[in-house]
Design a protein around this motif. Structure first.
Motif, mmCIF file in Angstrom:
data_model
loop_
_atom_site.group_PDB
_atom_site.id
_atom_site.type_symbol
_atom_site.label_atom_id
_atom_site.label_comp_id
_atom_site.label_asym_id
_atom_site.label_seq_id
_atom_site.Cartn_x
_atom_site.Cartn_y
_atom_site.Cartn_z
ATOM 1 N N VAL A 118 0.855 -1.188 0.000
ATOM 2 C CA VAL A 118 0.000 0.000 0.000
ATOM 3 C C VAL A 118 0.894 1.242 0.000
ATOM 4 O O VAL A 118 1.661 1.464 0.935
ATOM 5 C CB VAL A 118 -0.937 0.009 1.230
ATOM 6 C CG1 VAL A 118 -1.732 1.308 1.280
ATOM 7 C CG2 VAL A 118 -1.875 -1.194 1.200
ATOM 8 N N GLY A 119 0.826 2.026 -1.041
ATOM 9 C CA GLY A 119 1.636 3.240 -1.136
ATOM 10 C C GLY A 119 3.073 3.017 -1.562
ATOM 11 O O GLY A 119 3.856 3.959 -1.607
ATOM 12 N N VAL A 120 3.457 1.780 -1.890
ATOM 13 C CA VAL A 120 4.862 1.490 -2.173
ATOM 14 C C VAL A 120 5.334 2.133 -3.474
ATOM 15 O O VAL A 120 6.500 2.527 -3.596
ATOM 16 C CB VAL A 120 5.121 -0.030 -2.200
ATOM 17 C CG1 VAL A 120 4.472 -0.686 -3.416
ATOM 18 C CG2 VAL A 120 6.602 -0.343 -2.153
ATOM 19 N N ILE A 121 4.452 2.271 -4.456
ATOM 20 C CA ILE A 121 4.855 2.782 -5.761
ATOM 21 C C ILE A 121 5.466 4.180 -5.648
ATOM 22 O O ILE A 121 6.477 4.491 -6.282
ATOM 23 C CB ILE A 121 3.656 2.807 -6.734
ATOM 24 C CG1 ILE A 121 3.145 1.387 -6.999
ATOM 25 C CG2 ILE A 121 4.032 3.496 -8.042
ATOM 26 C CD1 ILE A 121 4.127 0.504 -7.727
ATOM 27 N N GLU A 122 4.872 5.023 -4.831
ATOM 28 C CA GLU A 122 5.352 6.403 -4.754
ATOM 29 C C GLU A 122 6.672 6.533 -3.989
ATOM 30 O O GLU A 122 7.267 7.604 -3.956
ATOM 31 C CB GLU A 122 4.295 7.308 -4.128
ATOM 32 C CG GLU A 122 3.984 7.025 -2.671
ATOM 33 C CD GLU A 122 2.912 7.959 -2.132
ATOM 34 O OE1 GLU A 122 3.213 8.728 -1.209
ATOM 35 O OE2 GLU A 122 1.780 7.917 -2.663
ATOM 36 N N ARG A 123 7.136 5.449 -3.380
ATOM 37 C CA ARG A 123 8.434 5.486 -2.685
ATOM 38 C C ARG A 123 9.599 5.146 -3.621
ATOM 39 O O ARG A 123 10.747 5.103 -3.183
ATOM 40 C CB ARG A 123 8.418 4.525 -1.488
ATOM 41 C CG ARG A 123 7.357 4.873 -0.460
ATOM 42 C CD ARG A 123 7.670 4.263 0.891
ATOM 43 N NE ARG A 123 7.601 2.827 0.923
ATOM 44 C CZ ARG A 123 6.495 2.118 1.197
ATOM 45 N NH1 ARG A 123 5.360 2.749 1.439
ATOM 46 N NH2 ARG A 123 6.522 0.807 1.219
ATOM 47 N N PHE A 124 9.300 4.902 -4.869
ATOM 48 C CA PHE A 124 10.331 4.578 -5.858
ATOM 49 C C PHE A 124 10.299 5.600 -6.988
ATOM 50 O O PHE A 124 9.247 6.153 -7.276
ATOM 51 C CB PHE A 124 10.106 3.153 -6.399
ATOM 52 C CG PHE A 124 10.516 2.073 -5.444
ATOM 53 C CD1 PHE A 124 11.787 1.522 -5.506
ATOM 54 C CD2 PHE A 124 9.639 1.632 -4.473
ATOM 55 C CE1 PHE A 124 12.176 0.533 -4.623
ATOM 56 C CE2 PHE A 124 10.017 0.642 -3.583
ATOM 57 C CZ PHE A 124 11.291 0.089 -3.654
ATOM 58 N N PRO A 125 11.492 5.814 -7.594
ATOM 59 C CA PRO A 125 12.811 5.208 -7.370
ATOM 60 C C PRO A 125 13.382 5.581 -5.992
ATOM 61 O O PRO A 125 13.072 6.638 -5.462
ATOM 62 C CB PRO A 125 13.680 5.799 -8.486
ATOM 63 C CG PRO A 125 12.715 6.351 -9.493
ATOM 64 C CD PRO A 125 11.516 6.777 -8.714
ATOM 65 N N GLN A 126 14.221 4.699 -5.449
ATOM 66 C CA GLN A 126 14.896 4.955 -4.184
ATOM 67 C C GLN A 126 16.255 4.266 -4.185
ATOM 68 O O GLN A 126 16.473 3.284 -4.890
ATOM 69 C CB GLN A 126 14.067 4.477 -2.996
ATOM 70 C CG GLN A 126 13.881 2.981 -2.898
ATOM 71 C CD GLN A 126 13.189 2.569 -1.603
ATOM 72 O OE1 GLN A 126 13.701 1.736 -0.861
ATOM 73 N NE2 GLN A 126 12.017 3.124 -1.333
ATOM 74 N N PHE A 127 17.161 4.813 -3.363
ATOM 75 C CA PHE A 127 18.499 4.233 -3.277
ATOM 76 C C PHE A 127 18.452 2.935 -2.478
ATOM 77 O O PHE A 127 17.776 2.838 -1.450
ATOM 78 C CB PHE A 127 19.470 5.206 -2.601
ATOM 79 C CG PHE A 127 20.852 4.635 -2.417
ATOM 80 C CD1 PHE A 127 21.750 4.601 -3.471
ATOM 81 C CD2 PHE A 127 21.245 4.104 -1.184
ATOM 82 C CE1 PHE A 127 23.014 4.059 -3.316
ATOM 83 C CE2 PHE A 127 22.512 3.561 -1.019
ATOM 84 C CZ PHE A 127 23.400 3.539 -2.091
ATOM 85 N N GLY A 128 19.169 1.918 -2.958
ATOM 86 C CA GLY A 128 19.278 0.646 -2.253
ATOM 87 C C GLY A 128 20.727 0.254 -2.085
ATOM 88 O O GLY A 128 21.491 0.224 -3.062
ATOM 89 N N GLY A 129 21.115 -0.024 -0.854
ATOM 90 C CA GLY A 129 22.503 -0.371 -0.590
ATOM 91 C C GLY A 129 22.926 -1.693 -1.195
ATOM 92 O O GLY A 129 24.105 -1.877 -1.532
ATOM 93 N N ARG A 130 22.007 -2.628 -1.358
ATOM 94 C CA ARG A 130 22.367 -3.947 -1.885
ATOM 95 C C ARG A 130 22.972 -3.832 -3.293
ATOM 96 O O ARG A 130 23.928 -4.525 -3.630
ATOM 97 C CB ARG A 130 21.148 -4.860 -1.900
ATOM 98 C CG ARG A 130 21.442 -6.264 -2.407
ATOM 99 C CD ARG A 130 20.174 -7.094 -2.426
ATOM 100 N NE ARG A 130 19.869 -7.651 -1.120
ATOM 101 C CZ ARG A 130 18.654 -8.002 -0.725
ATOM 102 N NH1 ARG A 130 17.626 -7.796 -1.528
ATOM 103 N NH2 ARG A 130 18.453 -8.533 0.466
ATOM 104 N N GLY A 131 22.424 -2.941 -4.105
ATOM 105 C CA GLY A 131 22.974 -2.727 -5.439
ATOM 106 C C GLY A 131 23.804 -1.466 -5.529
ATOM 107 O O GLY A 131 24.415 -1.194 -6.562
ATOM 108 N N ASN A 132 23.786 -0.672 -4.438
ATOM 109 C CA ASN A 132 24.521 0.597 -4.372
ATOM 110 C C ASN A 132 24.111 1.528 -5.516
ATOM 111 O O ASN A 132 24.942 2.155 -6.165
ATOM 112 C CB ASN A 132 26.032 0.373 -4.401
ATOM 113 C CG ASN A 132 26.785 1.571 -3.816
ATOM 114 O OD1 ASN A 132 26.325 2.190 -2.856
ATOM 115 N ND2 ASN A 132 27.924 1.899 -4.393
ATOM 116 N N LYS A 133 22.799 1.619 -5.739
ATOM 117 C CA LYS A 133 22.294 2.464 -6.816
ATOM 118 C C LYS A 133 20.837 2.829 -6.530
ATOM 119 O O LYS A 133 20.186 2.245 -5.653
ATOM 120 C CB LYS A 133 22.382 1.727 -8.153
ATOM 121 C CG LYS A 133 21.483 0.500 -8.229
ATOM 122 C CD LYS A 133 21.558 -0.186 -9.594
ATOM 123 C CE LYS A 133 20.601 -1.370 -9.669
ATOM 124 N NZ LYS A 133 20.635 -2.034 -11.007
#
Length: 344
Positions: A118-133
């Motif tokens: 719920v509401g996850v779409i608007e939180r992306f794009p976002q930085f992720g440490g696993r891919g460092n991007k």
């Protein structure tokens, strides 16, 4: 005597006037019709949105879903059938186990505190440490496909990926601003400054978990024998060792907010932080599929969660401590050496 007569006349007149006034008021009350504009709403739009809005019930609204959303629903609810080992077309077999996405993202992704969509779409794009991007929502979905589902990535322009994203977007429609935080990720726990006690974890598991997930952690299959009512927590058909749920802290946060199933919620948990912590360590003490090339995760190793059980790391703490804790000393080290505040 004359004075008494005068007083009696005056009292009679007074009672007569009062009687007439009461009669007039009574008649007015009987005949009064309030004007529509006289009513003033007592609930503002903001209060109404907060109190009335509820997450969508996907199963109840299935018949009215747009076609693409409905396809996304079936992909997350019956994953093994439509894009897993039991998919009719071998080319559709992206998931490597018989889990459904909805086995962990509860209420078909609508439950707060369970990695809700719920509401996850608007939180992306976002930085992720696993891919460092900076990653897209499609990247995040494929992270689950490779790890939680122990499979392979979906083409980002495929009908399946588009349908899953459409379903997630549908779930978040109308989400009020003041409700967004409750559907984001998992609520944090107070991390015990002790090593996981596997015996305590075993006791919690036997008391609270074994009825659904079984003594051997294999879960309970649906009647079709191809998917799970309650998913396996370890073993060959579970998430692999590169999944976030294979980290004790992340697993404990999920467990406290959602387990035992239908008994706990993020705001009314049943287990204590310590119980969730020890049972998470117990669950993750068993073997599960191996994620290939997991050592390439977190190119900047300083960003690696402290409870990531596989190396390499940029510290001298043992693999045992990274798997079972205690974790606060590792967190203190990263704060002191690198100025990084870690919560998991």
């Amino acid at each position: 005597m004359e004075e008494l007569r005068t007083l009696a006349k005056q009292l009679f007149k007074l009672f007569a006037v009062v009687f007439v006034l009461v009669g007039i008021v009574f008649i007015l009350l009987l005949t009064y019709e309030p004007k529509p504009e006289a009513y003033v709403p007592i609930v503002t739009e903001q209060i109404a949105a907060k109190d009335i809005w509820k997450p969508k019930d996907a199963m109840a609204e299935l018949s009215s879903m747009p076609d693409k959303v409905k396809k996304g629903y079936y992909l997350i609810a019956e994953t093994s059938k439509f894009m897993g080992p039991h998919a009719e077309n071998p080319e559709d077999r992206y998931s490597g186990n018989n889990l459904a996405c909805a086995n962990c993202h509860l209420q078909k992704g609508a439950q707060a505190g369970s990695g809700s969509w719920v509401g996850v779409i608007e939180r992306f794009p976002q930085f992720g440490g696993r891919g460092n991007k900076v990653g897209t929502i499609e990247d995040r979905i494929n992270g689950c496909m490779e790890r939680s589902m122990n499979g392979k990535v979906l083409p980002v322009d495929s009908n399946k990926m588009e349908a899953i994203v459409a379903y997630m977007n549908w779930l978040g429609e109308g989400l009020p601003e003041n409700r967004k935080a409750e559907f984001k990720g998992y609520p944090n726990i107070e991390i015990p400054n002790v090593e996981v006690d596997l015996e305590k974890g075993s006791q919690v598991y036997k008391k609270e978990c074994i009825i659904c997930h079984g003594e051997n952690g294999a879960g309970i299959l649906n009647v079709d024998g191809k998917s799970y009512t309650y998913p396996p927590l370890w073993g060959p058909d579970s998430f692999n060792d590169g999944a976030g749920m294979n980290r004790v802290i992340t697993s404990a946060e999920f467990i406290k907010s959602n387990m035992p199933y239908l008994q706990a919620t993020w705001d009314k948990p049943k287990l204590t932080d310590e119980e969730a912590y020890h049972v998470a360590g117990y669950i993750n003490s068993f073997s599960r599929p191996h994620k290939l090339y997991a050592e390439k995760d977190y190119p900047d190793k300083k960003l690696k969660p402290v409870s990531t059980p596989y190396g390499p790391w940029v510290d001298d703490f043992s693999p045992e401590q990274h798997k079972y804790g205690p974790f606060p000393p590792i967190m203190e080290y990263y704060k002191k050496e690198y100025g990084i505040t870690k919560t998991k």
